[in-house]
Scaffold this motif. Structure first.
Motif, PDB file in Angstrom:
ATOM      1  N   LEU A 180     -15.352 -54.173  12.931  1.00 48.02           N
ATOM      2  CA  LEU A 180     -14.889 -54.785  14.175  1.00 48.02           C
ATOM      3  C   LEU A 180     -15.620 -56.109  14.462  1.00 48.02           C
ATOM      4  O   LEU A 180     -14.984 -57.108  14.784  1.00 48.02           O
ATOM      5  CB  LEU A 180     -15.092 -53.821  15.343  1.00 48.02           C
ATOM      6  CG  LEU A 180     -14.725 -54.353  16.734  1.00 48.02           C
ATOM      7  CD1 LEU A 180     -13.247 -54.740  16.795  1.00 48.02           C
ATOM      8  CD2 LEU A 180     -15.060 -53.307  17.797  1.00 48.02           C
ATOM      9  N   GLY A 181     -16.951 -56.107  14.343  1.00 49.79           N
ATOM     10  CA  GLY A 181     -17.695 -57.321  14.630  1.00 49.79           C
ATOM     11  C   GLY A 181     -17.330 -58.458  13.700  1.00 49.79           C
ATOM     12  O   GLY A 181     -17.199 -59.617  14.125  1.00 49.79           O
ATOM     13  N   ARG A 184     -13.792 -59.643  14.723  1.00 47.76           N
ATOM     14  CA  ARG A 184     -13.774 -60.321  16.015  1.00 47.76           C
ATOM     15  C   ARG A 184     -14.251 -61.774  15.867  1.00 47.76           C
ATOM     16  O   ARG A 184     -13.663 -62.688  16.435  1.00 47.76           O
ATOM     17  CB  ARG A 184     -14.663 -59.581  17.008  1.00 47.76           C
ATOM     18  CG  ARG A 184     -14.602 -60.176  18.409  1.00 47.76           C
ATOM     19  CD  ARG A 184     -15.633 -59.549  19.338  1.00 47.76           C
ATOM     20  NE  ARG A 184     -15.294 -58.161  19.643  1.00 47.76           N
ATOM     21  CZ  ARG A 184     -16.052 -57.124  19.317  1.00 47.76           C
ATOM     22  NH1 ARG A 184     -17.185 -57.321  18.629  1.00 47.76           N
ATOM     23  NH2 ARG A 184     -15.696 -55.906  19.648  1.00 47.76           N
ATOM     24  N   SER A 188     -11.634 -65.037  16.538  1.00 45.22           N
ATOM     25  CA  SER A 188     -11.937 -65.904  17.675  1.00 45.22           C
ATOM     26  C   SER A 188     -12.445 -67.276  17.240  1.00 45.22           C
ATOM     27  O   SER A 188     -12.734 -68.127  18.079  1.00 45.22           O
ATOM     28  CB  SER A 188     -12.996 -65.242  18.561  1.00 45.22           C
ATOM     29  OG  SER A 188     -14.192 -65.009  17.824  1.00 45.22           O
ATOM     30  N   GLU A 298      -9.009 -52.681  19.723  1.00 47.12           N
ATOM     31  CA  GLU A 298     -10.262 -53.344  20.081  1.00 47.12           C
ATOM     32  C   GLU A 298     -10.205 -54.839  19.798  1.00 47.12           C
ATOM     33  O   GLU A 298     -10.707 -55.659  20.578  1.00 47.12           O
ATOM     34  CB  GLU A 298     -11.427 -52.703  19.317  1.00 47.12           C
ATOM     35  CG  GLU A 298     -11.745 -51.280  19.728  1.00 47.12           C
ATOM     36  CD  GLU A 298     -12.212 -51.194  21.168  1.00 47.12           C
ATOM     37  OE1 GLU A 298     -12.824 -52.163  21.661  1.00 47.12           O
ATOM     38  OE2 GLU A 298     -11.958 -50.163  21.817  1.00 47.12           O
ATOM     39  N   ILE A 299      -9.582 -55.212  18.694  1.00 46.05           N
ATOM     40  CA  ILE A 299      -9.455 -56.634  18.367  1.00 46.05           C
ATOM     41  C   ILE A 299      -8.602 -57.343  19.410  1.00 46.05           C
ATOM     42  O   ILE A 299      -8.928 -58.443  19.878  1.00 46.05           O
ATOM     43  CB  ILE A 299      -8.845 -56.811  16.959  1.00 46.05           C
ATOM     44  CG1 ILE A 299      -9.871 -56.423  15.890  1.00 46.05           C
ATOM     45  CG2 ILE A 299      -8.366 -58.228  16.745  1.00 46.05           C
ATOM     46  CD1 ILE A 299     -11.061 -57.347  15.809  1.00 46.05           C
ATOM     47  N   SER A 300      -7.496 -56.715  19.804  1.00 47.00           N
ATOM     48  CA  SER A 300      -6.617 -57.327  20.807  1.00 47.00           C
ATOM     49  C   SER A 300      -7.351 -57.515  22.127  1.00 47.00           C
ATOM     50  O   SER A 300      -7.203 -58.539  22.800  1.00 47.00           O
ATOM     51  CB  SER A 300      -5.368 -56.460  21.007  1.00 47.00           C
ATOM     52  OG  SER A 300      -4.576 -56.435  19.846  1.00 47.00           O
ATOM     53  N   ARG A 301      -8.137 -56.537  22.528  1.00 46.56           N
ATOM     54  CA  ARG A 301      -8.893 -56.666  23.774  1.00 46.56           C
ATOM     55  C   ARG A 301      -9.923 -57.792  23.699  1.00 46.56           C
ATOM     56  O   ARG A 301     -10.107 -58.550  24.652  1.00 46.56           O
ATOM     57  CB  ARG A 301      -9.608 -55.351  24.077  1.00 46.56           C
ATOM     58  CG  ARG A 301      -8.678 -54.223  24.516  1.00 46.56           C
ATOM     59  CD  ARG A 301      -9.470 -52.941  24.669  1.00 46.56           C
ATOM     60  NE  ARG A 301      -8.610 -51.827  25.089  1.00 46.56           N
ATOM     61  CZ  ARG A 301      -9.029 -50.551  25.154  1.00 46.56           C
ATOM     62  NH1 ARG A 301     -10.282 -50.257  24.827  1.00 46.56           N
ATOM     63  NH2 ARG A 301      -8.197 -49.609  25.538  1.00 46.56           N
ATOM     64  N   SER A 302     -10.589 -57.903  22.566  1.00 48.63           N
ATOM     65  CA  SER A 302     -11.678 -58.873  22.451  1.00 48.63           C
ATOM     66  C   SER A 302     -11.172 -60.312  22.416  1.00 48.63           C
ATOM     67  O   SER A 302     -11.880 -61.213  22.855  1.00 48.63           O
ATOM     68  CB  SER A 302     -12.505 -58.583  21.196  1.00 48.63           C
ATOM     69  OG  SER A 302     -11.723 -58.748  20.027  1.00 48.63           O
ATOM     70  N   ILE A 303      -9.963 -60.529  21.903  1.00 46.44           N
ATOM     71  CA  ILE A 303      -9.460 -61.908  21.823  1.00 46.44           C
ATOM     72  C   ILE A 303      -8.416 -62.192  22.899  1.00 46.44           C
ATOM     73  O   ILE A 303      -7.846 -63.283  22.939  1.00 46.44           O
ATOM     74  CB  ILE A 303      -8.864 -62.199  20.430  1.00 46.44           C
ATOM     75  CG1 ILE A 303      -7.662 -61.291  20.128  1.00 46.44           C
ATOM     76  CG2 ILE A 303      -9.909 -62.035  19.345  1.00 46.44           C
ATOM     77  CD1 ILE A 303      -7.000 -61.581  18.791  1.00 46.44           C
TER      78      ILE A 303
END
Length: 343
Positions: A180-181, A184, A188, A298-303
């Motif tokens: 994930l990190g 992300r 981004s 999680e990717i969608s939320r972070s970006i």
């Protein structure tokens, strides 16, 4: 009877030479039948309750190599012993006035010191055929030990490179094993040049890993107590990264994207590695095959994707994931070196 022993000895010697030479000199082409049986039998053995303990599993690789080498050596020793046995007392005699023992143990003794080139000398060949046999057995023995040494060195040098690759992946994920990190930061970032370079490096390392495991299937049985050395963990990272990048490319082509070639190279190298594992290793049964869209969520939320893009990314990632999820989870069950995410 003598001809039967000689023929059987010749066949066993040929089989021992074939197994050794194929494993060391031409491993990419084939695996000998005895070696294949040993590998498969060893795999099923370590899956039993008695041998499935983690402290036992970490010794699988070294024990398997020793077992292979002992089987090859035994085939060579017994084969030459069967050829020499009928000749004891005639073609091969004791030195001086000592009587020549004609039992099979004496044949094994003669073959043993000939193969190891010790040259004890209390039994000597008397006929041209036995003299030729002695020279041939010594040559085969010298070649055998040389090839076994080269085999062991090659396996462990390749294993060191595999572990180095595992450590590099571990560093990329902040020692968590979670992609994930890494993803992300990529999604981004407006400049994909650095991730392109990294993807090419990952795909090159994975291709090298693929070829080395084709050469030496025994590498599949090397397991470590540290979870980041697990093949399933390395493959999970590479497949999740490439799958997410392929899914993101399908969903939003307007974003700065990593090179499609770099992403596809990592995807295909990882898929080949997983497919090669299925051919050279026994894949177990997995019951954890439901698609896991959490990474895409999680990717969608972070970006900050919109709901529509989030749904599309989730669907695209699940579609990519379905191509490898079952086999990867089955590999994790086989090696018992990575806990499944849903367990």
């Amino acid at each position: 009877m003598n001809w039967f022993l000689t023929a059987g000895g010749f066949l066993l010697t040929s089989l021992g030479v074939w197994e050794t030479f194929m494993a060391v000199l031409h491993p990419r082409a084939t695996v000998g039948p005895i070696t294949k049986v040993i590998n498969r039998g060893f795999h099923f053995l370590v899956r039993t309750r008695t041998f499935a303990h983690p402290r036992v599993l970490v010794h699988c690789g070294p024990v398997l190599i020793v077992t292979q080498v002992l089987c090859w050596a035994t085939l060579l020793l017994i084969g030459i012993s069967l050829i020499a046995w009928p000749q004891l007392g005639t073609g091969i005699t004791a030195t001086g006035s000592n009587p020549t023992n004609t039992d099979f143990a004496s044949a094994v003794y003669y073959s043993g010191f000939t193969i190891t080139t010790l040259g004890v000398g209390d039994l000597v060949p008397r006929t041209p055929a036995m003299q030729f046999l002695t020279i041939t057995a010594a040559g085969l023995g010298f070649s055998f030990f040389t090839l076994v040494l080269a085999y062991v060195i090659s396996v462990y040098s390749t294993l060191a490179r595999r572990n180095q690759f595992a450590n590099e992946i571990e560093y990329r994920t902040g020692r968590t094993g979670d992609s994930l990190g890494y993803l992300r930061a990529y999604l981004s970032d407006s400049d994909p040049s650095l991730v392109n370079q990294d993807l090419y490096t990952l795909s090159s390392n994975m291709a090298e890993l693929l070829e080395s495991h084709h050469f030496y299937p025994v590498l599949h049985y090397f397991r470590f107590s540290e979870p980041w050395y697990a093949m399933s963990r390395m493959l999970r990272f590479c497949l999740e990264v490439s799958s997410m990048m392929r899914a993101a490319r399908q969903v939003d082509s307007s974003k700065p994207a990593a090179s499609p070639e770099a992403v596809d190279r990592l995807w295909h190298a990882s898929m080949q590695m997983l497919e090669g594992t299925k051919r050279h290793f026994v894949i177990c049964h997995s019951t954890h095959d439901e698609p896991d869209p959490r990474l895409a969520i999680e990717i969608s939320r972070s970006i900050g994707n919109s709901d529509e893009l989030s749904s599309q990314l989730k669907a695209a990632f699940v579609d990519q994931q379905s191509a490898w999820l079952h086999d990867l989870n089955a590999l994790a069950v086989c090696t018992r070196s990575e806990a499944l995410r849903d367990s």
